[in-house]
Enzyme design. Structure first.
Site, PDB file in Angstrom:
ATOM      1  N   VAL A  89       0.854  -0.715   0.257  1.00 24.47           N
ATOM      2  CA  VAL A  89       0.171  -0.012  -0.547  1.00 24.47           C
ATOM      3  C   VAL A  89       0.797   1.538  -0.472  1.00 24.47           C
ATOM      4  O   VAL A  89       0.479   2.061  -0.908  1.00 24.47           O
ATOM      5  CB  VAL A  89      -1.110  -0.450   1.204  1.00 24.47           C
ATOM      6  CG1 VAL A  89      -1.694   1.390   0.716  1.00 24.47           C
ATOM      7  CG2 VAL A  89      -1.616  -1.494   1.400  1.00 24.47           C
ATOM      8  N   CYS A  90       1.758   1.057   0.435  1.00 21.55           N
ATOM      9  CA  CYS A  90       2.670   2.508   0.691  1.00 21.55           C
ATOM     10  C   CYS A  90       2.655   2.676  -0.422  1.00 21.55           C
ATOM     11  O   CYS A  90       3.708   4.012  -1.397  1.00 21.55           O
ATOM     12  CB  CYS A  90       3.753   2.526   1.661  1.00 21.55           C
ATOM     13  SG  CYS A  90       3.465   2.412   3.198  1.00 21.55           S
TER      14      CYS A  90
END
Length: 150
Positions: free
Chosen positions: A43-44
């Site tokens: 996600v990052c």
């Protein structure tokens, strides 16, 4: 806990490119502070690539994006290199002092995915703290917050 209308806490942290970054360096400019949990995580990685692709949208307002996580500068450099570089610096908050000042630590002291937009006078004008870190705010929403803060 820092919120909209509060003065943004000052900080200095080492970052990519071998530079120390201070919030005060951007006095007179809007700043987008992106707190993210970790380098090289799914996600990052999507989040920072999305913001990097949209970084020119912030330049219209002379705004600076700074991404902060608890990993080391060496980890950030590796992460950035693997992604072909980002359009903004990654700052290391290894002791989590910046995260504590902004109130972004979740249970067990882990970073939560959070974003703050700080106006040119150093006042927080937008704040988002994610409860679960599986999604992130889109670039368009952050650009709108910068527009309002400028």
């Amino acid at each position: 806990m820092i919120g909209v209308g509060d003065k943004a806490p000052e900080f200095t942290a080492p970052g990519t490119g071998g530079v120390d970054y201070s919030l005060g360096d951007y006095c007179g400019r809007a700043v987008i502070l992106v707190f993210y949990p970790g380098d090289n995580t799914p996600v990052c990685t999507r989040q920072l690539n999305a913001y990097s692709e949209g970084v020119d949208d912030f330049s219209e307002f002379d705004a600076q994006l700074l991404a902060i996580s608890p990993q080391s500068v060496a980890s950030h450099e590796d992460f950035s290199c693997r992604q072909g570089g980002f359009g903004f610096p990654l700052l290391a908050d290894e002791d989590k002092a910046i995260a504590q000042a902004y109130g972004v630590l979740g249970p067990l002291g882990f970073y939560r995915r959070c974003v703050f937009v700080i106006d040119p006078e150093g006042v927080v004008r937008y704040s988002h703290r994610a409860l679960a870190g599986l999604t992130f705010k889109p670039t368009a929403e952050l650009v709108a917050a910068v527009r309002s803060a400028s």
